[in-house]
Enzyme design. Structure first.
Site, short mmCIF file in Angstrom:
data_model
loop_
_atom_site.label_atom_id
_atom_site.label_comp_id
_atom_site.label_asym_id
_atom_site.label_seq_id
_atom_site.Cartn_x
_atom_site.Cartn_y
_atom_site.Cartn_z
N LYS A 80 0.83 -1.20 0.00
CA LYS A 80 0.00 0.00 0.00
C LYS A 80 0.87 1.26 0.00
O LYS A 80 2.05 1.24 0.35
CB LYS A 80 -0.94 0.02 1.20
N PRO B 224 8.98 -4.04 -0.55
CA PRO B 224 10.18 -3.79 0.26
C PRO B 224 9.95 -4.04 1.74
O PRO B 224 8.92 -3.67 2.30
CB PRO B 224 10.47 -2.30 -0.01
N ALA C 170 10.30 -3.53 5.63
CA ALA C 170 10.44 -2.35 6.50
C ALA C 170 10.53 -1.08 5.66
O ALA C 170 11.28 -0.17 5.97
CB ALA C 170 11.67 -2.48 7.40
N MET D 195 5.41 0.18 3.27
CA MET D 195 4.38 -0.20 2.31
C MET D 195 3.52 -1.37 2.78
O MET D 195 2.71 -1.90 2.02
CB MET D 195 5.02 -0.55 0.96
N GLY D 196 3.68 -1.77 4.03
CA GLY D 196 2.80 -2.79 4.59
C GLY D 196 3.01 -4.19 4.06
O GLY D 196 2.06 -4.98 4.00
N GLY D 197 4.24 -4.55 3.71
CA GLY D 197 4.49 -5.88 3.19
C GLY D 197 4.20 -6.98 4.20
O GLY D 197 3.57 -7.99 3.89
N ASP E 284 -2.33 -2.07 9.73
CA ASP E 284 -2.39 -2.13 8.27
C ASP E 284 -2.96 -3.44 7.73
O ASP E 284 -3.23 -3.55 6.54
CB ASP E 284 -0.98 -1.93 7.66
#
Length: 311
Positions: A17, A103, A105, A108-110, A145
């Site tokens: 995100k 990515p 940390a 982007m909420g991976g 998230d």
């Protein structure tokens, strides 16, 4: 629930995100901040395969640096699987194969996407049949998230970011991301924001009580207007991220000088998201930033949330 797997393997894909708007309120007594965010799910995806097992195990690969990803119960996807098992009384386990393309940390909420994917995958693998609302409730227990990674699309998040309301977004927004090999700690960025605000409290304290998403942001999303969205976008965490990583300011300046409509730190950073007018502009900016030595990724949004993918 007794162990009787409905299927042997389930594949779920969930998106990363971008926070196209992120306002941060005061820290509360529990150490958390009330926020108001406009989330957009973008076409950088995490893939999770859940396979029948008697134990809870995980393996991680990816097209991004995964050196810092834990393989024990600190991993949010594994915690999601255990939480669902506890919720439904499942007495078996699961093996999760995670392939990361968001990515680590990077703001982007991976990890949240992994957790959302694990919830959906295990629900299908174990035949739990939980409702969307039940999955959302579990997701909110895992992190702010995670519910949005389930929902996808575009949404407004309030409270701690997990109280979601879908937002209408027309058309397609084009983004160029500059990623970093070194992640940033979200708690550290929030702490730096608190320090910054304490230094300037006479000027800003009255503005922080109850953050809201600015109406022009929602108008820009409804109209599918990248120029209007560029003028309305904001991230309160950006000043803190740049104070911790001054090099991010140089990247923001370069992207803006090379034609981006706007650039902002995504979430707590260090990923930087540049909004551009169209696909041609995205390709041009990506080439320019890559030539300057930066790692880049071209994505678009909005895209759907966590979904089962037929293998």
């Amino acid at each position: 629930m007794t162990q009787a797997f409905v299927v042997d393997r389930v594949h779920v894909r969930a998106p990363g995100k971008i926070n196209v708007f992120f306002a941060v309120g005061d820290v509360d007594g529990d150490g958390y901040h009330e926020v108001a965010s406009a989330y957009q799910a973008v076409s950088a995806y995490e893939d999770v395969w859940a396979t029948s097992s008697d134990e809870f195990t995980i393996a991680v690969t990816g097209t991004v640096d995964i050196a810092g990803v834990p393989l024990d119960d600190r991993n949010l996807a594994l915690r999601a699987a255990r939480l669902l098992a506890e919720e439904i009384g499942w007495d078996g386990g699961v093996h999760l194969d995670v392939r990361k393309a968001v990515p680590v940390a990077g703001g982007m909420g991976g990890g949240s996407a992994d957790a959302a994917a694990a919830l959906v995958a295990c629900d299908a693998l174990w035949g739990a049949g939980l409702s969307t609302a039940e999955l959302h409730r579990l997701a909110a227990r895992l992190g702010a998230d995670v519910p949005f990674a389930l929902l996808g699309g575009t949404a407004v998040g309030t409270g701690r970011g997990d109280e979601l309301s879908p937002a209408l977004a027309r058309g397609r927004f084009e983004w160029v991301l500059v990623t970093s090999h070194e992640g940033m700690s979200t708690p550290s960025v929030y702490a730096e924001l608190d320090r910054y605000r304490a230094e300037r409290s006479p000027d800003i304290a009255p503005l922080l009580r109850r953050p809201l998403v600015f109406p022009p942001v929602l108008q820009a999303l409804r109209q599918g207007d990248p120029h209007l969205l560029a003028s309305a976008s904001r991230n309160d965490l950006e000043i803190a991220a740049v104070r911790l990583r001054p090099d991010l300011d140089d990247i923001l300046a370069l992207g803006s000088a090379e034609g981006a409509l706007t650039g902002l730190v995504s979430g707590s950073g260090p990923t930087i998201a540049f909004l551009v007018e169209d696909e041609d502009a995205a390709m041009e900016l990506q080439v320019t930033l890559s030539a300057a030595g930066h790692s880049t990724l071209r994505v678009h949004g909005p895209v759907p949330g966590a979904r089962i993918v037929p293998d």
